[in-house]
Write an enzyme that holds these catalytic residues in place. Structure first.
Site, mmCIF file in Angstrom:
data_model
loop_
_atom_site.group_PDB
_atom_site.id
_atom_site.type_symbol
_atom_site.label_atom_id
_atom_site.label_comp_id
_atom_site.label_asym_id
_atom_site.label_seq_id
_atom_site.Cartn_x
_atom_site.Cartn_y
_atom_site.Cartn_z
ATOM 1 C CG HIS A 107 -1.754 -0.978 1.588
ATOM 2 N ND1 HIS A 107 -1.383 -2.092 2.268
ATOM 3 C CD2 HIS A 107 -3.083 -1.109 1.350
ATOM 4 C CE1 HIS A 107 -2.430 -2.883 2.423
ATOM 5 N NE2 HIS A 107 -3.473 -2.313 1.883
ATOM 6 C CG ASP A 110 1.813 -0.924 3.370
ATOM 7 O OD1 ASP A 110 1.094 -0.490 4.278
ATOM 8 O OD2 ASP A 110 1.458 -1.774 2.532
ATOM 9 C CD GLU A 238 -7.794 -8.326 -0.742
ATOM 10 O OE1 GLU A 238 -6.829 -7.825 -1.351
ATOM 11 O OE2 GLU A 238 -7.759 -8.595 0.475
ATOM 12 C CG ASP A 313 -9.193 -10.704 7.805
ATOM 13 O OD1 ASP A 313 -8.779 -11.840 7.562
ATOM 14 O OD2 ASP A 313 -9.022 -9.728 7.047
HETATM 15 C C1 XUL Z 1 -7.731 -6.443 4.520
HETATM 16 C C2 XUL Z 1 -6.939 -6.882 3.366
HETATM 17 C C3 XUL Z 1 -6.054 -5.839 2.756
HETATM 18 C C4 XUL Z 1 -5.960 -5.929 1.269
HETATM 19 C C5 XUL Z 1 -5.164 -4.810 0.632
HETATM 20 O O1 XUL Z 1 -8.524 -7.434 5.073
HETATM 21 O O2 XUL Z 1 -6.971 -8.012 2.972
HETATM 22 O O3 XUL Z 1 -4.807 -5.946 3.336
HETATM 23 O O4 XUL Z 1 -5.377 -7.125 0.873
HETATM 24 O O5 XUL Z 1 -5.651 -3.563 0.953
HETATM 25 CO CO CO Z 2 -5.949 -9.004 1.482
#
Ligand code: XUL
Ligand code: CO
Length: 443
Positions: A107, A110, A238, A313
């Site tokens: 990102h 990051d 995603e 998660d």
């Molecule tokens: C959050 C997640 C993120 C994405 C990228 O659950 O998976 O880290 O992969 O923004």
């Molecule tokens: Co992810």
């Protein structure tokens, strides 16, 4: 791979991680991941395209809602944000090259800390992009995908691109533009959108239709900008159903595919599927993979695993062999990933505080995927697994079943077939037989 270090060696005493075969008792070696071994006509390295996630490995400091950081990073000391970010990148490339990881993902935030000033953030990211480019050239490591973090800053508390305030949307757009510029400059093969705040907390204050239209409009705008500036890669969405929002628009694979189809974006976008996001959506990872594969949308995966007891998660490193063999069967039958690879969107535990722990985590993850790939390939080559599934549908291969598939039967025709053929016999789905078949190749 050439190990690329900065002035300081951060993982001193740990060398390059190499393949030593399954009987080795060296915990800092691969037992199954043999990067040059050919599977499906490609090397394992090319087939699996493993990537290190910058955020979990080099920013995630072990803190949780109840406790302060436990991972005290030796590269996180200098006060100047750009100098500190360069040290972090030295550590990241040292780790990535010692691990023999061919790719990484990041990102924007990051790479380097962002402040409130758009132009200053762009400047910082450009400096770090130049720094990363040199490291990529020295090592041969490539960028699997870049992305922008549109969820941590407080301005995004009501969403970024789906925020009811256009001003907030514009800040999200500025971040995406800079992250995309960096991705293009680094030869990034893909660009990801994960919308953790693109959703709602309550419908009492939300115009869902308008927010989703804004999101689609924005994706068109980004796609046009990227193509105009030479980006040849794939955009990935995603999916994740919730967390941090109560409800997220990119709920699961099926929902995202429907959205992309509705807004005419199928040509440029595919899916980046994550194990723990699938389970939060009430699906298996295999289900999400199959949905994507069936539409030619299986772009990439974020590898991790959830916890059987916790409903959030947890982003643990993968280690469930049955889940992964079943997943690799789907990936192999789909012909592999469309542009993407396997990004370890996983973090070591808060109390994993030895320098080696990050290595053990990635070694375990790479080995279990390599083993799963080998097992799945053997199942497809040597067993009747694929044939058994095909044979279940044999009644549609000829006669009236085929006529139905081809749209040549009316509802009356179907009724007449039932009336003249009596009661169907019971045909076993043979689930336990198939589960044993998979295990036979694992053990
Ligand atoms: C959050 C997640 C993120 C994405 C990228 O659950 O998976 O880290 O992969 O923004
Ligand atoms: Co992810």
């Amino acid at each position: 791979m050439a190990i690329v270090k900065g002035e300081k060696e951060y993982f001193e005493g740990i060398g390059e991680i190499r393949y030593e075969g399954k009987d080795t008792d060296n915990p800092l070696a691969f037992r199954y991941y043999d990067e040059n071994r050919i599977v499906q006509g490609k090397t394992m390295k090319e087939y699996l395209k493993f990537a290190c996630a910058y955020w979990h490995s080099f920013n995630g400091n072990g803190s949780d809602p109840f406790g302060e950081p436990t991972h005290i990073f030796p590269w996180d000391v200098k006060s100047d944000p750009v100098e500190r970010a360069k040290d972090k990148m030295d550590a990241a490339f040292e780790f990535i090259t010692k691990m023999n990881l061919p790719y990484y993902c990041f990102h924007d935030v990051d790479m380097v800390d962002y402040g409130p000033d758009v132009a200053e953030n762009e400047r910082r990211l450009r400096v770090l992009t130049d720094y990363a480019l040199k490291k990529q050239e020295e090592s041969g490591v490539k960028l699997l995908w870049g992305t922008a973090n549109l969820f941590s800053n407080r301005r995004y508390m009501n969403g970024a691109i789906t925020n009811p305030d256009f001003h907030v949307l514009s800040h999200g757009a500025a971040q995406v533009k800079a992250a995309l510029d960096a991705t293009i400059a680094l030869g990034g093969e893909n660009y990801v959108f994960w919308g953790g705040r693109e959703g709602y907390m309550t419908l009492l204050n939300t115009d869902m239709k308008r927010e989703k239209e804004h999101f689609a409009r924005f994706l068109h705008t980004v796609r046009d900008y990227a193509r105009k500036n030479g980006f040849k890669g794939t955009f990935f969405i995603e999916p994740k159903p919730c967390e941090p929002s109560k409800h997220q628009y990119d709920y699961d694979a099926e929902t995202v595919i429907g959205f992309l189809r509705q807004y005419d974006l199928l040509g440029d976008f595919k899916l980046n599927l994550e194990v723990n996001h699938a389970t939060l959506a009430g699906h298996t990872f295999q289900h999400e993979l199959q949905v994507a594969a069936d539409t030619g949308m299986l772009g990439s995966i974020d590898a991790n695993r959830g916890d059987y007891q916790n409903g959030w998660d947890t982003d643990q490193f993968p280690n469930n062999i049955n889940e992964l063999v079943e997943s690799m069967l789907i990936i192999l039958e789909a012909g592999g990933f469309q542009g993407g690879g396997i990004n370890f969107d996983a973090k070591i535990r808060r109390n994993s505080t030895d320098r080696e722990d990050l290595f053990y985590a990635h070694i375990g993850g790479m080995d279990i995927f390599a083993k799963s790939l080998l097992v799945a390939e053997e199942i497809l080559q040597k067993s009747d697994y694929a044939k058994l599934r095909k044979d279940r549908y044999a009644s549609f291969d000829s006669g009236q079943g085929k006529a139905f598939e081809e749209g040549r039967l009316s509802l009356e025709d179907l009724r007449d077939y039932a009336a003249s053929n009596g009661e169907p016999r019971l045909v076993s789905g043979r689930q336990e037989y198939l589960e044993n078949l998979v295990n036979r190749y694992i053990f």
